[in-house]
Enzyme design. Structure first.
Site, PDB file in Angstrom:
ATOM      1  N   ASP A 126      33.763  49.322  40.584  1.00 48.73           N
ATOM      2  CA  ASP A 126      33.086  50.616  40.629  1.00 48.73           C
ATOM      3  C   ASP A 126      34.073  51.772  40.424  1.00 48.73           C
ATOM      4  O   ASP A 126      35.285  51.555  40.259  1.00 48.73           O
ATOM      5  CB  ASP A 126      32.360  50.720  41.988  1.00 48.73           C
ATOM      6  N   TRP A 161      29.683  53.795  35.049  1.00 43.39           N
ATOM      7  CA  TRP A 161      28.418  54.512  34.766  1.00 43.39           C
ATOM      8  C   TRP A 161      28.428  55.272  33.434  1.00 43.39           C
ATOM      9  O   TRP A 161      27.678  56.234  33.258  1.00 43.39           O
ATOM     10  CB  TRP A 161      28.066  55.485  35.896  1.00 43.39           C
ATOM     11  N   GLY A 162      29.328  54.917  32.527  1.00 43.06           N
ATOM     12  CA  GLY A 162      29.402  55.642  31.257  1.00 43.06           C
ATOM     13  C   GLY A 162      30.125  56.975  31.364  1.00 43.06           C
ATOM     14  O   GLY A 162      30.198  57.716  30.383  1.00 43.06           O
ATOM     15  N   ASP A 183      22.953  54.837  38.149  1.00 43.23           N
ATOM     16  CA  ASP A 183      22.274  53.808  38.957  1.00 43.23           C
ATOM     17  C   ASP A 183      20.769  53.776  38.717  1.00 43.23           C
ATOM     18  O   ASP A 183      20.125  54.815  38.580  1.00 43.23           O
ATOM     19  CB  ASP A 183      22.496  54.080  40.447  1.00 43.23           C
TER      20      ASP A 183
END
Ligand code: GLA
Length: 377
Positions: A126, A161-162, A183
């Site tokens: 993450d 998350w790009g 998300d």
């Protein structure tokens, strides 16, 4: 480790969040192996955030929370491997994970060694609490190198998350999949948002590093960690069909111990999974809907045996008819060819004679076709 198909499995986050335990993971492994999911291709069982203590041990190593996981992670890995499954875990490129547990920043090589020692096969990584100074690409390269040198094949699943133009650098990090969106939540609006954002990122998808549209919400029905209003079964089917068609990893997010039959049928549609796992993994391309059809997304992609997949997705709550022309796939009438199209949910068939396809879609419904080339005559 490099992979040549989008990974399929189950992840704890969408339903369970912080509420994870050894018992949950063992039972989930049983269900995956014994109730048809492994047979359908779902093999990675991934524990997401919240598995560790808040402090590292005196040697700087991550420690599984003994209340949640009394026998530790090697025990779980052995059980999971014994079921023929693969074991995934989670960490973060920042100082803390998104839920506030220790992250791997400045501990990358130690943590990779720890995961290897436990028998981990997949690491979701993450991006919360990352350094404001060190670029993300450096952080992901560190962990990529740590995993490549840890002595075990571990699939590196990046989850930034790009952000920070991830698509521009992610293939330099050794990651095999990359989260291309934010998300997911258990609402139709969330599915729509993620699908819309994917359109511009399709050219980055492909062998070596697959675009990850986030875990599935199929079958959550508003329950659990990201469960909000929930979706209808038709919406879940369209969500699953889109993710599968686009070639996203398929990571189940519902509580499979209590899965109903409709959810099971959605998640195990063999034809869609076959399209998702197709060996060519060619880039889906949008077809132009004829007339005004802003609510319908239509894509096609080539498959490795010469077939073509076509998907029509109605994103709105009104009935509509998907209309498109197979010229754009490369089959004008002048070729003397057309498509023999078989819809994978209903089994219905059609073969356009004049090049134009019309297909009725219910509100939020979809149609996905596997198409074989055939002579027009
Ligand atoms: C981020 C990720 C999610 C999940 C949570 C865990 O939000 O994008 O998929 O892993 O962190 O805290």
């Amino acid at each position: 480790m490099r992979i040549d198909r989008p990974p399929m499995g189950w992840n704890s986050w969408n339903t369970f969040g912080n509420d994870i335990s050894e018992d949950l993971i063992l039972k989930t492994a049983d269900v995956m192996a014994d109730e048809g999911l492994l047979d359908a291709g779902y093999k990675y069982l991934v524990i997401d955030d919240c598995w560790s203590l808040k402090e590292r041990d005196k040697d700087g190593r991550l420690v599984p929370d003994p209340e949640k996981f009394p026998h530790g992670m090697k025990y779980l890995a052995d059980y999971i491997h014994g079921k023929g499954l693969k074991f995934g875990m989670y960490s973060c490129a920042g100082t803390q994970t998104c839920a506030g547990y220790p992250g791997s920043f400045e501990h990358e090589f130690t943590d990779a060694a720890t995961f290897a020692g436990w028998g981990v096969d997949y690491l979701k990584y993450d991006y919360c609490y990352h350094s404001p100074i060190i670029p993300g690409k450096y952080l992901y390269r560190r962990m990529g190198l740590a995993l490549a040198n840890c002595g075990r094949d571990i699939l590196f699943a990046a989850c930034s998350w790009g952000s920070d133009e991830t698509q521009e650098w992610i293939k330099t990090t050794g990651a095999s999949i990359w989260r291309s969106t934010g998300d997911i939540f258990d609402t139709w609006q969330s599915v729509k948002d993620l699908a819309d954002r994917q359109d511009a990122l399709l050219p980055y998808n492909g062998h070596g590093c697959f675009n990850d549209m986030d875990m599935l919400i199929v079958g959550m029905h508003g329950k659990g960690n990201v469960g909000l209003s929930g979706c209808s079964d038709v919406q879940y089917r369209t969500h699953f069909s889109l993710w599968a068609f686009m070639g996203s990893p398929l990571m189940i997010g519902c509580d499979i111990r209590n899965m109903d039959d409709v959810t099971r049928q959605t998640l195990t549609n063999r034809e869609l999974i076959r399209i998702n796992q197709d060996g060519w993994y060619s880039q889906p391309f949008a077809l132009t809907p004829m007339m005004i059809q802003s609510s319908v997304k239509i894509y096609a992609k080539l498959l490795e045996n010469g077939d073509v997949a076509v998907g029509c997705f109605n994103m709105e709550d009104t009935k509509t008819t998907a209309r498109f022309n197979i010229d754009e796939i490369g089959l004008p009438v002048s070729t003397g060819k057309t498509l023999q199209m078989r819809e994978v949910w209903s089994g219905q068939e059609t073969a356009p004679r004049e090049g134009t396809v019309f297909w009725d879609l219910e509100p939020y419904g979809c149609a996905v076709f596997r198409c074989r080339l055939t002579d027009l005559a």
